[in-house]
Enzyme design. Structure first.
Site, PDB file in Angstrom:
ATOM      1  N   ARG A 232       0.917  -1.266   0.094  1.00  6.80           N
ATOM      2  CA  ARG A 232      -0.016  -0.161   0.060  1.00  6.80           C
ATOM      3  C   ARG A 232       0.938   1.281  -0.034  1.00  6.80           C
ATOM      4  O   ARG A 232       0.427   2.296  -0.786  1.00  6.80           O
ATOM      5  CB  ARG A 232      -1.036   0.132   1.459  1.00  6.80           C
TER       6      ARG A 232
ATOM      7  N   GLY B 255     -12.935  -3.447   0.083  1.00  8.47           N
ATOM      8  CA  GLY B 255     -14.234  -3.017   0.203  1.00  8.47           C
ATOM      9  C   GLY B 255     -14.658  -1.959  -0.745  1.00  8.47           C
ATOM     10  O   GLY B 255     -15.732  -2.126  -1.259  1.00  8.47           O
TER      11      GLY B 255
ATOM     12  N   GLY C  20     -10.107  -8.563  -0.978  1.00 10.66           N
ATOM     13  CA  GLY C  20      -8.967  -9.135   0.016  1.00 10.66           C
ATOM     14  C   GLY C  20      -8.490 -10.585  -0.387  1.00 10.66           C
ATOM     15  O   GLY C  20      -7.363 -10.822  -0.588  1.00 10.66           O
TER      16      GLY C  20
ATOM     17  N   LYS D 245     -19.828 -16.228   1.666  1.00  9.19           N
ATOM     18  CA  LYS D 245     -21.293 -16.055   1.898  1.00  9.19           C
ATOM     19  C   LYS D 245     -21.807 -15.293   0.738  1.00  9.19           C
ATOM     20  O   LYS D 245     -21.289 -14.291   0.214  1.00  9.19           O
ATOM     21  CB  LYS D 245     -21.711 -15.001   3.128  1.00  9.19           C
TER      22      LYS D 245
END
Ligand code: AMP
Length: 407
Positions: free
Chosen positions: A43, A389, A366, A209
């Site tokens: 990053r 995200g 991720g 999920k």
């Protein structure tokens, strides 16, 4: 929206002869080990082009970021001072100062004295409750550092309307706020999938999920030619179609929705490809007993932990014939070496499509990023997103607060 890549420094000359001062939000939320050493500087490196460009043009540069989740209080564990060493290594010729608070009189003084080509890194913005609250007073305190321009290059937090990513931007005139080079690149690459895809366009979704990826699936259904679904979320679809899934992960409350999604794929002529077979296990353990089974016929007490050999082949064939590919989420419990084959095969197929077929391939989110990195294939795909995200939110069709604030 003003892009940093189009900035005209001569239009931004200061009247008092001072160096042009920039306040830039970056995403230095890097992983640290027990001794607080940076274990992955991806990053920091991702922010370097904007940092370098501003410094090379004589800017006095103030950087702000969050690190971890300190819950609005100062906590040495999450201090950005742990990042200074890595930053200095990457910018050996730059004078770097560190301020132990991101606001306040002392910080103002340091900002005031900062010279052209020098860099001041501020302490974690999340040491103040006002950061996550998007508080106006806290944002004003950041603006009180008297920067002339504001730049946001923190794609990882672009989906948050926080004080340093959103509120403070609006305290600068529109002509003096800019989208950073990294942020612009992330948006351009996402746009290549969402609005400018060469076809066939394939989305590969995995992970635990369905509920987490619901909005993403719905948004992609209007765009893609092929939708490949692997990972734990696939079993909710098999259950919804009347299959036996044993002890596999399932979200019973999403069965109706899964049925509806299957129908929508038919209506929109999207090729929905679920893994025909699975590697199943008798318990959730890398050392569990393993065998292959059709995904809709998993015996009781067994669970699907990876896509099977036939599914790996089908997925690879579709990937090889695609011109644009978006991948988010692992195909199985890839943290267990014995159930990582599906994720590995998909990563290799995506890399091969990029290299051999010239496909545009975007890895967003991720765990698929962790997977591609652990296989050392991160440079063999077109783009690996730095923001999980934020990338998901953008692909879901949401406008990101950090971008809205720059308009
Ligand atoms: P996500 O954060 O939703 O992308 O989910 C990633 C997680 O899903 C990883 O930790 C995987 O281990 C997990 N996962 C993937 N496939 C399965 C599966 N078949 N059963 C249980 N967990 C899974």
């Amino acid at each position: 929206m003003n892009k940093l890549s189009h900035i005209n420094f001569s239009d931004l000359q200061t009247t008092d002869g001072q160096a042009l001062k920039a306040l830039m939000r970056v995403d230095f939320n890097v992983p640290l080990d027990e001794e607080r050493n940076v274990t992955d500087d991806t990053r920091i490196k991702a922010a370097l082009p904007s940092i370098q460009m501003l410094l090379d043009n004589g800017t006095a540069l103030i950087l702000m970021s969050h690190l971890g989740r300190p819950k609005g209080e100062a906590n040495p564990k999450y201090s950005l001072k742990h990042v200074v060493g890595s930053l200095q290594e990457l910018l050996p010729d730059v004078t770097i100062y560190f301020s132990e608070n991101c606001i306040g009189e002392k910080t103002q003084q340091m900002a005031h004295q900062l010279k052209s080509g020098e860099l001041l890194l501020l302490e974690n913005t999340r040491f103040h409750k006002g950061e996550k609250a998007g508080d106006t007073d806290f944002a004003q305190a950041l603006a009180d550092l008297e920067a002339h321009i504001y730049v946001n290059d923190a794609f990882g937090t672009a989906h948050r309307a926080h004080a340093s990513t959103y509120t403070v931007a609006q305290l600068f005139p529109e002509s003096h706020r800019f989208i950073g080079l990294l942020m612009a690149k992330e948006i351009e690459n996402a746009d290549k999938v969402l609005n400018n895809a060469e076809r066939p366009l394939t989305a590969i979704l995995g992970g635990a999920k369905v509920s987490d990826k619901l909005l993403l699936i719905e948004s992609l259904l209007d765009k893609v030619n092929n939708l490949l679904i692997g990972g734990g979320m696939a079993y909710t679809f098999f259950k919804a179609s009347g299959g036996n899934i044993g002890n596999s992960l399932v979200e019973m409350e999403q069965l109706e929705l899964a049925k509806r999604l299957i129908k929508t794929c038919e209506e929109k002529q999207v090729h929905l490809c679920l893994p025909v077979d699975s590697v199943i296990a008798d318990r959730f353990d890398n050392e569990a007993e393993r065998k292959t089974s059709p995904s809709g016929e998993i015996p009781d007490a067994w669970m699907g932990l990876d896509i099977g050999e036939q599914a790996r082949k089908e997925f690879s064939d579709i990937i090889a014939n695609s011109k644009t590919i978006f991948w988010n989420g692992p195909m199985g419990v890839f943290e267990f070496a014995n159930f990582a084959e599906g994720t590995k095969t998909v990563a290799q197929a995506v890399a091969a499509a990029t290299k051999e077929k010239g496909a545009f391939t975007l890895i967003g989110g991720g765990d698929s990023v962790a997977a591609i990195n652990s296989l050392g294939l991160q440079n063999e795909v077109s783009y690996v997103s730095t923001g999980g995200g934020a990338m998901l939110k953008f692909m879901e069709g949401n406008s990101l607060p950090a971008l809205k604030a720059l308009v």
